[in-house]
Design a protein around this motif. Structure first.
Motif, PDB file in Angstrom:
ATOM      1  N   ARG A  56      16.849  36.121  36.134  1.00 43.01           N
ATOM      2  CA  ARG A  56      15.635  35.577  36.737  1.00 43.01           C
ATOM      3  C   ARG A  56      15.590  34.046  36.682  1.00 43.01           C
ATOM      4  O   ARG A  56      14.776  33.434  37.365  1.00 43.01           O
ATOM      5  N   GLN A  57      16.433  33.455  35.850  1.00 37.58           N
ATOM      6  CA  GLN A  57      16.445  31.997  35.717  1.00 37.58           C
ATOM      7  C   GLN A  57      17.430  31.333  36.677  1.00 37.58           C
ATOM      8  O   GLN A  57      17.537  30.114  36.693  1.00 37.58           O
ATOM      9  N   THR A  58      18.164  32.101  37.465  1.00 38.48           N
ATOM     10  CA  THR A  58      19.181  31.535  38.345  1.00 38.48           C
ATOM     11  C   THR A  58      18.600  31.243  39.720  1.00 38.48           C
ATOM     12  O   THR A  58      17.696  31.950  40.201  1.00 38.48           O
ATOM     13  N   PRO A  59      19.124  30.221  40.430  1.00 40.71           N
ATOM     14  CA  PRO A  59      18.632  29.903  41.780  1.00 40.71           C
ATOM     15  C   PRO A  59      18.874  31.032  42.781  1.00 40.71           C
ATOM     16  O   PRO A  59      18.049  31.261  43.664  1.00 40.71           O
ATOM     17  N   VAL A  60      20.010  31.745  42.644  1.00 40.70           N
ATOM     18  CA  VAL A  60      20.312  32.794  43.617  1.00 40.70           C
ATOM     19  C   VAL A  60      19.308  33.936  43.506  1.00 40.70           C
ATOM     20  O   VAL A  60      18.960  34.570  44.512  1.00 40.70           O
ATOM     21  N   TRP A  61      18.807  34.197  42.308  1.00 42.99           N
ATOM     22  CA  TRP A  61      17.793  35.248  42.141  1.00 42.99           C
ATOM     23  C   TRP A  61      16.528  34.875  42.893  1.00 42.99           C
ATOM     24  O   TRP A  61      15.942  35.710  43.595  1.00 42.99           O
ATOM     25  N   HIS A  62      16.111  33.613  42.770  1.00 42.02           N
ATOM     26  CA  HIS A  62      14.891  33.163  43.456  1.00 42.02           C
ATOM     27  C   HIS A  62      15.083  33.152  44.971  1.00 42.02           C
ATOM     28  O   HIS A  62      14.148  33.477  45.712  1.00 42.02           O
ATOM     29  N   TYR A  63      16.288  32.801  45.420  1.00 44.91           N
ATOM     30  CA  TYR A  63      16.559  32.814  46.861  1.00 44.91           C
ATOM     31  C   TYR A  63      16.427  34.235  47.420  1.00 44.91           C
ATOM     32  O   TYR A  63      15.786  34.454  48.459  1.00 44.91           O
ATOM     33  N   ARG A  64      17.009  35.192  46.723  1.00 44.16           N
ATOM     34  CA  ARG A  64      16.919  36.577  47.182  1.00 44.16           C
ATOM     35  C   ARG A  64      15.502  37.117  47.064  1.00 44.16           C
ATOM     36  O   ARG A  64      15.067  37.916  47.892  1.00 44.16           O
ATOM     37  N   GLN A  65      14.781  36.664  46.054  1.00 43.36           N
ATOM     38  CA  GLN A  65      13.401  37.103  45.902  1.00 43.36           C
ATOM     39  C   GLN A  65      12.536  36.580  47.052  1.00 43.36           C
ATOM     40  O   GLN A  65      11.596  37.261  47.498  1.00 43.36           O
ATOM     41  N   GLN A  66      12.847  35.386  47.555  1.00 43.54           N
ATOM     42  CA  GLN A  66      12.119  34.839  48.701  1.00 43.54           C
ATOM     43  C   GLN A  66      12.341  35.702  49.942  1.00 43.54           C
ATOM     44  O   GLN A  66      11.411  35.934  50.725  1.00 43.54           O
ATOM     45  N   ILE A  67      13.580  36.186  50.110  1.00 42.36           N
ATOM     46  CA  ILE A  67      13.859  37.062  51.259  1.00 42.36           C
ATOM     47  C   ILE A  67      13.032  38.345  51.143  1.00 42.36           C
ATOM     48  O   ILE A  67      12.434  38.809  52.122  1.00 42.36           O
ATOM     49  N   LEU A  68      12.973  38.911  49.931  1.00 39.59           N
ATOM     50  CA  LEU A  68      12.196  40.135  49.727  1.00 39.59           C
ATOM     51  C   LEU A  68      10.709  39.895  49.972  1.00 39.59           C
ATOM     52  O   LEU A  68      10.005  40.773  50.493  1.00 39.59           O
ATOM     53  N   SER A  69      10.222  38.713  49.627  1.00 38.30           N
ATOM     54  CA  SER A  69       8.791  38.423  49.799  1.00 38.30           C
ATOM     55  C   SER A  69       8.409  38.249  51.265  1.00 38.30           C
ATOM     56  O   SER A  69       7.226  38.330  51.607  1.00 38.30           O
ATOM     57  N   LYS A  70       9.389  38.005  52.135  1.00 33.85           N
ATOM     58  CA  LYS A  70       9.104  37.822  53.564  1.00 33.85           C
ATOM     59  C   LYS A  70       9.178  39.121  54.357  1.00 33.85           C
ATOM     60  O   LYS A  70       8.962  39.119  55.569  1.00 33.85           O
ATOM     61  N   LEU A  71       9.519  40.219  53.707  1.00 34.60           N
ATOM     62  CA  LEU A  71       9.576  41.505  54.398  1.00 34.60           C
ATOM     63  C   LEU A  71       8.170  42.003  54.706  1.00 34.60           C
ATOM     64  O   LEU A  71       7.187  41.612  54.059  1.00 34.60           O
ATOM     65  N   LYS A  72       8.067  42.873  55.695  1.00 34.79           N
ATOM     66  CA  LYS A  72       6.762  43.423  56.064  1.00 34.79           C
ATOM     67  C   LYS A  72       6.164  44.237  54.930  1.00 34.79           C
ATOM     68  O   LYS A  72       4.966  44.187  54.670  1.00 34.79           O
ATOM     69  N   ARG A  73       7.003  45.011  54.272  1.00 37.49           N
ATOM     70  CA  ARG A  73       6.571  45.792  53.106  1.00 37.49           C
ATOM     71  C   ARG A  73       7.304  45.256  51.887  1.00 37.49           C
ATOM     72  O   ARG A  73       8.536  45.186  51.888  1.00 37.49           O
ATOM     73  N   LYS A  74       6.551  44.865  50.879  1.00 37.82           N
ATOM     74  CA  LYS A  74       7.168  44.298  49.682  1.00 37.82           C
ATOM     75  C   LYS A  74       7.479  45.406  48.684  1.00 37.82           C
ATOM     76  O   LYS A  74       6.642  46.279  48.433  1.00 37.82           O
ATOM     77  N   PRO A  75       8.669  45.369  48.109  1.00 34.90           N
ATOM     78  CA  PRO A  75       8.990  46.373  47.079  1.00 34.90           C
ATOM     79  C   PRO A  75       8.204  46.110  45.805  1.00 34.90           C
ATOM     80  O   PRO A  75       7.819  44.969  45.524  1.00 34.90           O
ATOM     81  N   PHE A  76       7.988  47.195  45.028  1.00 34.32           N
ATOM     82  CA  PHE A  76       7.384  47.025  43.706  1.00 34.32           C
ATOM     83  C   PHE A  76       8.356  46.260  42.805  1.00 34.32           C
ATOM     84  O   PHE A  76       9.540  46.103  43.129  1.00 34.32           O
ATOM     85  N   GLU A  77       7.841  45.792  41.682  1.00 36.01           N
ATOM     86  CA  GLU A  77       8.653  44.933  40.811  1.00 36.01           C
ATOM     87  C   GLU A  77       9.955  45.612  40.386  1.00 36.01           C
ATOM     88  O   GLU A  77      11.032  45.015  40.481  1.00 36.01           O
ATOM     89  N   GLN A  78       9.885  46.862  39.931  1.00 40.29           N
ATOM     90  CA  GLN A  78      11.096  47.544  39.483  1.00 40.29           C
ATOM     91  C   GLN A  78      12.015  47.877  40.655  1.00 40.29           C
ATOM     92  O   GLN A  78      13.243  47.884  40.505  1.00 40.29           O
ATOM     93  N   GLN A  79      11.460  48.137  41.815  1.00 38.54           N
ATOM     94  CA  GLN A  79      12.295  48.325  43.009  1.00 38.54           C
ATOM     95  C   GLN A  79      13.039  47.036  43.343  1.00 38.54           C
ATOM     96  O   GLN A  79      14.233  47.061  43.662  1.00 38.54           O
ATOM     97  N   ALA A  80      12.345  45.903  43.274  1.00 39.66           N
ATOM     98  CA  ALA A  80      12.980  44.617  43.555  1.00 39.66           C
ATOM     99  C   ALA A  80      14.087  44.318  42.549  1.00 39.66           C
ATOM    100  O   ALA A  80      15.144  43.769  42.915  1.00 39.66           O
ATOM    101  N   GLU A  81      13.870  44.681  41.276  1.00 45.39           N
ATOM    102  CA  GLU A  81      14.916  44.469  40.270  1.00 45.39           C
ATOM    103  C   GLU A  81      16.147  45.307  40.579  1.00 45.39           C
ATOM    104  O   GLU A  81      17.286  44.859  40.417  1.00 45.39           O
TER     105      GLU A  81
END
Length: 770
Positions: A56-81
């Motif tokens: 969670r402290q790496t830049p690539v994790w945050h980059y991928r998390q941004q992609i997930l946040s732009k989806l129409k349906r957002k996954p739950f936290e454990q799904q995103a992990e």
């Protein structure tokens, strides 16, 4: 007297070990007491690829998390992990394959779509292999999740046309995410073809002959004569030569065959469109002909092929809608799964992708219900292996990775990640057979039983001799070394409990033992004793013909005692036992009475009930259950195999709209893909033998989106083979859970189960020892 020497620390250690060795600790207690220390040791020696706190402290994790946040349906936290873990394994670690082993109802479809969206930049184009009845569910889920996604459905008669247009676009980069959903039945289907040539008249030796020529270069086919010369091939000979296999022109290399449509030939465009219109709800022959006469076959064909929603909103010459709102609603639901094609005939998509699209054209292959591809000789398993070899990465989705045996994983591993299998020496033979490698894998990581049989030989004339025969059979179990080597390094696990109680309600499984009536119990006892005695006598004579008959009768009769049962020998047709019916059409058996009581209790709470019965064929019980429930005021729907798999979701929705209280079906019909959230109570009248089916069917309503508490109830008659079957099913499920991140209480006793090769055989052994 000198003082005794103090006992050395070494002696104390030996004494401690002796005390420990004499004590047996249940594996569950051992894990609870020492599990944390063992877990730390495993983590130190084999650190996980994805560690939530560090990643969670790496830049690539945050980059991928941004992609997930732009989806129409957002996954739950454990799904995103779980998505982050899959992407790190495939992209950062460059592993060829990953397994998402997530419990039924956790949203495997959603998570795989999210993973594909995150990987779009580095791995464009995602190919999905889906069960045929879930193809359009995949399409809907993708469109509801990924913005601007383009979905190609490769599951209908226009599959070849879409693949050809795809080939024409080679080299063009798409600016939107692209998904290609392929039904697994269509994936492995062959195609129909016929010889294709033109006929010309040639003069050979002063005589005119009709010869077969290439449609492109117009040069005649040639064959070698006895004197070494080449002669043109006559039309009759060409039909024979070209019918056995597909050939190409000897001169220009063009194909001498063409695709044809299977089934009854269509004479005209009018007939083709007429037949397509009649497949839609509310449109019969008269309406179809009226539409064709009004709008013409070309206009309607264009709408059905390219813009089906324009057809739903069709207007007449006065500007009025042709179809009512009710018709439009029903047709729109049907057209979501409708495929119409005028162009080429069928062609095997797997063959086309392998031959005519470049390797790695698809960045990611998503294999839904991955455990369905575990068999060695299955056509769909081999086709899946071909597609896996053509894609850069493979993501396999399953809720039940293995069904209890080590070879369940062997062929899956070979198709997903052959490199690791080759490294470990599990190679095919010179003839291409995998039998030896499979057996070696079973011996190293599974459980095999070698049964030795010694008997007196009759061929020795001067001395007594004995012959020794060895029979090897497999047993349930998969060793921890195999799990560590093949499963853990590429698998992401997710349980429903990991997502949290805020997302899912409680889940409870209950077994209820039902007592038979006195007359019923006595009849079963008499039947059991008589048939088992006959079976033991037959087995003593090395005749196993009666085994299946006796098992099936003893399992089924308690639930089917409302009709007479005639047990015949499968070969001689001799009547072995005749049991008259014990209950009338309106009389309830004890288990049926218990079911009615459960349904009444659930209805009073405003809950619908889903009832599973495995007897829907020759011993059909569903019609009787429906009649008994309806006689007591319940609204009942029965889902049968005659309802097309692709239409079952709509069928269930229609029944719920109709207000049914109880739905009855065979668990095989709903074990994959269907979200039965409207039925929070599930009752198994029987379980059957299939571990996959029971685990999948039991979780049909405990899925994301469920708001009510879920109850699953298993019913079984006391003192019958049904109880033994349920016990054995529980053991098999415990074995399968050992590769899903769970360790059953019975531990290694289950992994090394000595009760047989399968549930059927284990049940037979218990029957014989009773």
């Amino acid at each position: 007297m000198p003082a005794a020497a103090p006992e050395s620390s070494l002696d104390q250690g030996d004494q401690y070990l002796d005390n420990v060795a004499g004590e047996t600790i249940p594996l569950g207690d051992f894990i609870r007491e020492f599990g944390q220390g063992l877990l730390e040791q495993v983590r130190m020696q084999h650190p996980p690829v994805y560690q939530q706190g560090l990643d969670r402290q790496t830049p690539v994790w945050h980059y991928r998390q941004q992609i997930l946040s732009k989806l129409k349906r957002k996954p739950f936290e454990q799904q995103a992990e779980a998505v982050q873990a899959v992407v790190k394994l495939l992209v950062d670690r460059d592993e060829p394959a990953a397994v998402l082993n997530a419990e039924m109802g956790t949203g495997k479809t959603m998570m795989s779509i999210c993973a594909a969206a995150v990987m779009q930049q580095s791995h464009p184009r995602t190919l999905v292999i889906s069960p045929p009845h879930l193809v359009y569910k995949w399409r809907r889920e993708i469109l509801d999740t990924v913005p601007h996604a383009r979905v190609w459905v490769l599951n209908g008669p226009d599959t070849l046309r879409k693949l050809l247009s795809l080939r024409e676009r080679l080299g063009l980069r798409s600016d939107v995410p692209e998904f290609f959903v392929l039904g697994r039945v269509r994936m492995r289907m062959g195609f129909h073809w016929k010889p294709s040539f033109v006929t010309r008249r040639l003069v050979v030796g002063g005589q005119r002959f009709k010869v077969a020529c290439c449609p492109d270069c117009m040069r005649p086919m040639e064959s070698a004569a006895e004197d070494g010369e080449t002669l043109p091939v006559s039309v009759e000979l060409a039909n024979t030569m070209l019918s056995d296999r597909r050939r190409k022109c000897q001169h220009c290399g063009s194909s001498m065959w063409t695709l044809i449509r299977s089934g009854k030939p269509i004479n005209s465009m009018y007939d083709l469109v007429l037949g397509a219109l009649q497949q839609l709800p509310t449109i019969g022959p008269t309406t179809a002909k009226r539409l064709l006469n009004t709008f013409g076959e070309k206009t309607l064909a264009a709408m059905l092929e390219d813009n089906v929603y324009e057809f739903v909103n069709l207007m007449d010459e006065n500007g009025d809608l042709v179809f009512s709102d009710r018709q439009a609603k029903r047709m729109e639901r049907s057209l979501a799964t409708f495929e119409f094609s005028i162009g080429q005939g069928g062609y095997q998509p797997t063959e086309f992708i392998k031959r005519y699209l470049p390797k790695d054209y698809f960045g990611l292959l998503v294999v839904d219900e991955g455990h369905e591809y575990k068999n060695e000789g299955s056509a769909q398993g081999q086709a899946m292996g071909v597609l896996a070899s053509q894609c850069r990465k493979v993501l396999l989705l399953t809720g039940t990775l293995m069904g209890g045996y080590a070879d369940d994983l062997f062929h899956l591993l070979w198709r997903m990640n052959p490199t690791v299998m080759i490294e470990d020496g599990f190679l095919p033979s010179k003839t291409g057979s995998m039998a030896g490698a499979t057996m070696a894998f079973m011996r190293e990581h599974g459980v095999l039983k070698d049964v030795y049989k010694e008997s007196a030989a009759s061929s020795h004339r001067t001395a007594k001799g004995k012959s020794l025969t060895v029979r090897t059979s497999k047993a349930p179990g998969f060793g921890p070394v195999g799990i560590l080597r093949y499963v853990l390094p590429i698998t992401v696990f997710l349980k429903l409990r990991d997502i949290g109680q805020k997302v899912l309600p409680s889940y409870d499984e209950t077994f209820i033992e039902v007592d038979m009536e006195e007359e019923q119990a006595q009849a079963y006892l008499d039947m059991s004793q008589r048939l088992v005695t006959m079976l033991k006598h037959a087995l003593a004579m090395k005749d196993s013909t009666l085994l299946g008959v006796v098992m099936n009768v003893l399992l089924a009769w308690p639930d089917c005692c409302f009709r007479s049962e005639t047990v015949r020998h499968p070969r001689s047709k001799e009547v072995l036992h005749l049991q008259p019916a014990l209950f009338g059409d309106a009389d309830c058996t004890p288990k049926e009475a218990k079911l009615i009581e459960l349904c009444a209790d659930e209805k009073a709470l405003g809950r619908k009930t889903l009832v599973y019965s495995v007897y829907t064929g020759t011993r059909d019980t569903t019609a009787r259950l429906k009649a008994l429930l309806e006689a007591r005021g319940f609204k009942v729907g029965v889902l049968r195999a005659t309802v097309d798999a692709a239409k079952r979701e709509d069928w269930v929705a229609d029944q719920v709209e109709r207000g049914i209280d109880v739905m009855i079906t065979n668990p095989e019909l709903v074990k994959t893909g269907l979200d039965l959230l409207d039925f929070p109570t599930i009752v198994f009248m029987q379980s059957g033998f299939n571990v996959y089916t029971v685990q999948q069917a039991a979780r049909r309503s405990w899925r994301i989106g469920q708001k009510q508490e879920v109850r699953v109830i298993f019913l079984g008659y006391a003192g019958t083979s049904q109880i033994a079957c349920l016990k054995l099913m529980g053991k098999k499920i415990a074995v399968s859970q050992s590769t899903s991140g769970d360790m059953p209480e019975s531990g290694l006793d289950v992994l090394n189960d000595s009760e047989g090769e399968s549930i059927e055989m284990a049940l037979a052994r218990e029957l014989m020892s009773a």
